[in-house]
Motif scaffolding. Structure first.
Motif, PDB file in Angstrom:
ATOM      1  N   GLU A   1       1.010  -1.290  -0.090  1.00 30.27           N
ATOM      2  CA  GLU A   1       0.106  -0.070   0.007  1.00 30.27           C
ATOM      3  C   GLU A   1       0.870   1.236   0.383  1.00 30.27           C
ATOM      4  OE1 GLU A   1      -3.940  -0.876   2.141  1.00 30.27           O
ATOM      5  OE2 GLU A   1      -2.251  -1.320   3.432  1.00 30.27           O
TER       6      GLU A   1
ATOM      7  N   ARG B   1       3.756   1.470  -1.182  1.00 30.39           N
ATOM      8  CA  ARG B   1       4.463   1.582  -2.571  1.00 30.39           C
ATOM      9  C   ARG B   1       3.491   2.208  -3.455  1.00 30.39           C
ATOM     10  NH1 ARG B   1       6.783  -3.181  -1.126  1.00 30.39           N
ATOM     11  NH2 ARG B   1       5.175  -4.532  -2.167  1.00 30.39           N
ATOM     12  N   ALA B   2       2.218   1.781  -3.589  1.00 29.70           N
ATOM     13  CA  ALA B   2       1.153   2.213  -4.423  1.00 29.70           C
ATOM     14  C   ALA B   2       0.920   3.714  -4.309  1.00 29.70           C
ATOM     15  CB  ALA B   2      -0.100   1.396  -4.144  1.00 29.70           C
TER      16      ALA B   2
ATOM     17  N   HIS C   1      -9.595   3.591  -3.337  1.00 36.58           N
ATOM     18  CA  HIS C   1      -9.543   2.679  -4.436  1.00 36.58           C
ATOM     19  C   HIS C   1     -10.551   2.474  -5.367  1.00 36.58           C
ATOM     20  CE1 HIS C   1      -6.543   1.474  -1.062  1.00 36.58           C
ATOM     21  NE2 HIS C   1      -6.041   0.941  -2.444  1.00 36.58           N
TER      22      HIS C   1
ATOM     23  N   GLY D   1      -7.199   0.224  -8.815  1.00 44.71           N
ATOM     24  CA  GLY D   1      -6.255   0.376  -7.857  1.00 44.71           C
ATOM     25  C   GLY D   1      -6.309   1.776  -7.177  1.00 44.71           C
TER      26      GLY D   1
ATOM     27  N   ARG E   1      -5.205  10.124  -9.041  1.00 41.00           N
ATOM     28  CA  ARG E   1      -4.877   9.464 -10.298  1.00 41.00           C
ATOM     29  C   ARG E   1      -5.175  10.388 -11.585  1.00 41.00           C
ATOM     30  NH1 ARG E   1      -6.856   4.198  -9.832  1.00 41.00           N
ATOM     31  NH2 ARG E   1      -8.215   4.713 -11.693  1.00 41.00           N
TER      32      ARG E   1
END
Length: 184
Positions: free
Chosen positions: A22, A24-25, A55, A59, A89
C-alpha cells in the motif's frame, strides 16, 4: 488502527497499519500525479500520521495524509494537523475523489487538532478554498537549528483551517517546527 469509512472505496489508516504494498502504491500514485516531481523528502513528510485512500477497480485512485506538526501563535504552541501528499490519479481527476480524501482528512483535523494547515499549488488551492480552507495572510516563520527564520516564500501558499481553537490572528506570525527538506 484502520477505521472503516461510510464511503465505498475510502478508508483511513495510520502509516503503521499500511502494508508495504500500500505504501508503494501511494508513493507511485504521487510520482504519477506530480509528474515525477514528488521527492523522497516530500514522501517522508506525509508519513507517520493518518492516510485517506480511495480505491477503484484500477487500484489506488486518490491519497492524502495528515501528520502532526507544532506551530506557535501568540505565545501558544498549537497542535497542527498538517495535510500532505494529496493526489488523484490523472485518469480520474475532477470526479470528486480529491474532495472525498479531503473530507476524511478534515474530519481528523477537526476532531484531533487545534488547527489544520497545508501548502498548496495554484491548482490545489481551488480545491482547498472551496472546502473552507483560508489563505494565511500573516507572516510565517520556522524554528530552525540556527534560530527563527522568516519563510516569505511560504506566504501566500499556506492555507489554514481552524479546528478546535479560535481562528488564528494573521496580525501575529505562525512559527512552525523545523523539518528537513521543505519546511512547509
Amino acid at each position: 488502527m484502520t477505521t472503516a469509512s461510510p464511503a465505498p472505496g475510502l478508508r483511513t489508516a495510520h502509516t503503521a497499519d499500511l502494508t508495504p504494498a500500500e505504501l508503494r502504491a501511494a508513493r507511485a500514485l504521487l510520482d504519477v500525479a506530480f509528474e515525477n516531481d514528488f521527492r523522497d523528502g516530500d514522501w517522508e513528510h506525509g508519513l507517520g500520521g493518518m492516510h485517506a485512500l480511495v480505491h477503484d477497480e484500477a487500484g489506488l485512485a486518490a491519497h492524502g495524509s495528515v501528520v502532526m506538526r507544532r506551530a506557535r501563535h501568540q505565545g501558544r504552541w498549537l497542535r497542527v494537523g498538517y495535510v500532505e501528499a494529496v493526489a488523484v490519479r490523472p485518469d480520474v481527476r475532477r470526479t470528486g475523489l480529491g474532495g472525498r480524501v479531503m473530507g476524511a482528512l478534515e474530519r481528523i483535523v477537526d476532531r484531533a487538532y487545534d488547527l489544520g494547515a497545508l501548502s498548496a499549488s495554484d491548482d490545489g488551492a481551488r480545491l482547498y478554498t472551496a472546502r473552507g480552507w483560508q489563505p494565511w495572510t500573516g507572516r510565517i516563520h520556522a524554528l530552525s537549528p540556527d534560530g527563527i527564520v522568516h519563510l516569505p516564500e511560504e506566504e501566500g501558499t499556506t492555507y489554514v483551517r481552524p479546528a478546535l481553537a479560535a481562528p488564528p490572528d494573521p496580525a501575529h506570525e505562525l512559527l512552525f517546527d523545523w523539518r528537513d527538506g521543505d519546511v512547509l
